[in-house]
Write a protein that holds these residues in place. Structure first.
Motif, mmCIF file in Angstrom:
data_model
loop_
_atom_site.group_PDB
_atom_site.id
_atom_site.type_symbol
_atom_site.label_atom_id
_atom_site.label_comp_id
_atom_site.label_asym_id
_atom_site.label_seq_id
_atom_site.Cartn_x
_atom_site.Cartn_y
_atom_site.Cartn_z
ATOM 1 N N GLU A 123 16.046 3.513 -8.005
ATOM 2 C CA GLU A 123 16.403 2.943 -6.700
ATOM 3 C C GLU A 123 15.547 1.745 -6.330
ATOM 4 O OE1 GLU A 123 18.948 3.921 -4.985
ATOM 5 O OE2 GLU A 123 19.438 5.565 -6.328
ATOM 6 N N CYS A 124 14.460 1.546 -7.008
ATOM 7 C CA CYS A 124 13.533 0.485 -6.608
ATOM 8 C C CYS A 124 14.118 -0.889 -6.945
ATOM 9 C CB CYS A 124 12.190 0.658 -7.317
ATOM 10 S SG CYS A 124 11.042 -0.684 -6.920
ATOM 11 N N PRO A 125 14.263 -1.763 -5.947
ATOM 12 C CA PRO A 125 14.855 -3.077 -6.209
ATOM 13 C C PRO A 125 13.931 -4.010 -6.988
ATOM 14 C CG PRO A 125 14.132 -2.926 -3.928
ATOM 15 C CD PRO A 125 13.945 -1.557 -4.529
ATOM 16 N N ASN A 126 12.680 -3.646 -7.110
ATOM 17 C CA ASN A 126 11.716 -4.514 -7.796
ATOM 18 C C ASN A 126 11.213 -3.923 -9.110
ATOM 19 O OD1 ASN A 126 11.654 -6.554 -5.760
ATOM 20 N ND2 ASN A 126 10.473 -5.167 -4.496
ATOM 21 N N ASN A 127 11.816 -2.835 -9.559
ATOM 22 C CA ASN A 127 11.338 -2.176 -10.779
ATOM 23 C C ASN A 127 9.830 -1.943 -10.735
ATOM 24 O OD1 ASN A 127 13.842 -1.944 -12.104
ATOM 25 N ND2 ASN A 127 13.715 -4.089 -12.734
ATOM 26 N N ALA A 128 9.360 -1.531 -9.571
ATOM 27 C CA ALA A 128 7.920 -1.348 -9.405
ATOM 28 C C ALA A 128 7.460 0.058 -9.767
ATOM 29 C CB ALA A 128 7.530 -1.654 -7.960
ATOM 30 N N ILE A 129 8.428 0.968 -10.035
ATOM 31 C CA ILE A 129 8.065 2.366 -10.302
ATOM 32 C C ILE A 129 8.323 2.672 -11.766
ATOM 33 C CG2 ILE A 129 8.435 4.769 -9.641
ATOM 34 C CD1 ILE A 129 9.691 3.717 -7.035
ATOM 35 N N LYS A 168 13.788 0.494 5.228
ATOM 36 C CA LYS A 168 12.607 1.320 4.976
ATOM 37 C C LYS A 168 12.366 1.381 3.476
ATOM 38 C CE LYS A 168 13.521 4.433 8.888
ATOM 39 N NZ LYS A 168 13.889 5.816 9.252
ATOM 40 N N PRO A 169 11.159 1.688 3.048
ATOM 41 C CA PRO A 169 10.907 1.855 1.615
ATOM 42 C C PRO A 169 11.841 2.909 1.026
ATOM 43 C CG PRO A 169 8.839 1.726 2.800
ATOM 44 C CD PRO A 169 9.932 1.829 3.848
ATOM 45 N N THR A 170 12.684 2.498 0.096
ATOM 46 C CA THR A 170 13.714 3.413 -0.375
ATOM 47 C C THR A 170 13.152 4.538 -1.224
ATOM 48 O OG1 THR A 170 15.986 3.455 -1.197
ATOM 49 C CG2 THR A 170 14.378 2.208 -2.508
ATOM 50 N N CYS A 171 12.022 4.308 -1.887
ATOM 51 C CA CYS A 171 11.437 5.398 -2.670
ATOM 52 C C CYS A 171 10.965 6.521 -1.751
ATOM 53 C CB CYS A 171 10.294 4.888 -3.535
ATOM 54 S SG CYS A 171 9.012 3.992 -2.634
ATOM 55 N N VAL A 172 10.477 6.168 -0.583
ATOM 56 C CA VAL A 172 10.068 7.182 0.391
ATOM 57 C C VAL A 172 11.290 7.951 0.873
ATOM 58 C CG1 VAL A 172 9.007 7.554 2.651
ATOM 59 C CG2 VAL A 172 8.083 5.809 1.116
ATOM 60 N N THR A 213 7.235 -4.501 -2.804
ATOM 61 C CA THR A 213 7.278 -5.303 -1.573
ATOM 62 C C THR A 213 7.612 -4.428 -0.373
ATOM 63 O OG1 THR A 213 9.598 -5.789 -1.945
ATOM 64 C CG2 THR A 213 8.008 -7.373 -2.819
ATOM 65 N N GLU A 214 7.512 -3.113 -0.556
ATOM 66 C CA GLU A 214 7.920 -2.139 0.467
ATOM 67 C C GLU A 214 9.377 -2.349 0.855
ATOM 68 O OE1 GLU A 214 5.193 -1.389 3.618
ATOM 69 O OE2 GLU A 214 3.474 -1.239 2.271
ATOM 70 N N CYS A 215 10.153 -2.884 -0.088
ATOM 71 C CA CYS A 215 11.614 -3.037 0.069
ATOM 72 C C CYS A 215 12.017 -4.056 1.135
ATOM 73 C CB CYS A 215 12.292 -1.705 0.348
ATOM 74 S SG CYS A 215 12.337 -0.594 -1.067
ATOM 75 N N VAL A 216 11.088 -4.848 1.608
ATOM 76 C CA VAL A 216 11.429 -5.872 2.605
ATOM 77 C C VAL A 216 12.475 -6.820 2.004
ATOM 78 C CG1 VAL A 216 10.533 -7.853 3.883
ATOM 79 C CG2 VAL A 216 9.217 -5.723 3.776
ATOM 80 N N ALA A 258 0.806 -1.207 0.000
ATOM 81 C CA ALA A 258 0.000 0.000 0.000
ATOM 82 C C ALA A 258 0.845 1.266 0.000
ATOM 83 C CB ALA A 258 -0.930 -0.010 1.216
ATOM 84 N N LEU A 259 1.623 1.433 -1.061
ATOM 85 C CA LEU A 259 2.366 2.681 -1.236
ATOM 86 C C LEU A 259 1.900 3.335 -2.521
ATOM 87 C CD1 LEU A 259 6.072 1.828 -0.374
ATOM 88 C CD2 LEU A 259 4.712 3.600 0.679
ATOM 89 N N THR A 260 1.825 4.652 -2.512
ATOM 90 C CA THR A 260 1.393 5.327 -3.726
ATOM 91 C C THR A 260 2.135 6.645 -3.876
ATOM 92 O OG1 THR A 260 -0.560 5.907 -5.008
ATOM 93 C CG2 THR A 260 -0.505 6.691 -2.734
HETATM 94 S S1 SF4 Z 1 8.802 0.628 -1.439
HETATM 95 FE FE1 SF4 Z 1 10.599 -0.278 -2.396
HETATM 96 S S2 SF4 Z 1 9.773 -1.932 -3.679
HETATM 97 FE FE2 SF4 Z 1 8.090 -0.524 -3.250
HETATM 98 S S3 SF4 Z 1 8.070 0.924 -4.934
HETATM 99 FE FE3 SF4 Z 1 9.289 1.826 -3.281
HETATM 100 S S4 SF4 Z 1 11.401 1.298 -3.779
HETATM 101 FE FE4 SF4 Z 1 10.059 -0.077 -4.952
#
Ligand code: SF4
Ligand code: SF4
Length: 75
Positions: free
Chosen positions: A18-24, A57-61, A49-52, A2-4
């Motif tokens: 920076e996203c390890p999952n290429n989710a952005i 911590k979530p790196t995008c945040v 995966t909220e960077c777990v 639940a991140l947006t």
């Molecule tokens: S919390 Fe982590 S996995 Fe999720 S979008 Fe942000 S950087 Fe990517």
């Protein structure tokens, strides 16, 4: 997860690499008449995966300079 990214995003491109999952990724919106509209960054909830397992911590945040990546309230 639940991140947006809020509509105030300035498309600075700090978070996506920076996203390890290429989710952005950048998504193109469409105007009401079907023509191409603005492009905005979005988080794919199925990939995030909220960077777990990668970061504490979530790196995008952490990297967003204007704090527009937020957790959605859970109901
Ligand atoms: S919390 Fe982590 S996995 Fe999720 S979008 Fe942000 S950087 Fe990517
Ligand atoms: S780091 Fe923040 S402002 Fe920059 S693209 Fe990502 S969400 Fe938008």
């Amino acid at each position: 997860m639940a991140l947006t990214i809020l509509a105030d995003c300035i498309n600075c491109d700090m978070c996506a690499p920076e996203c390890p999952n290429n989710a952005i990724s950048l998504k193109r919106l469409h105007n009401a008449d079907g023509s191409p509209g603005n492009r905005i960054y979005q988080i794919n909830a199925e990939l995030c995966t909220e960077c777990v397992g990668f970061y504490d911590k979530p790196t995008c945040v952490e990297v967003c300079p204007i704090d527009v990546v937020v957790k959605l309230p859970t109901t």
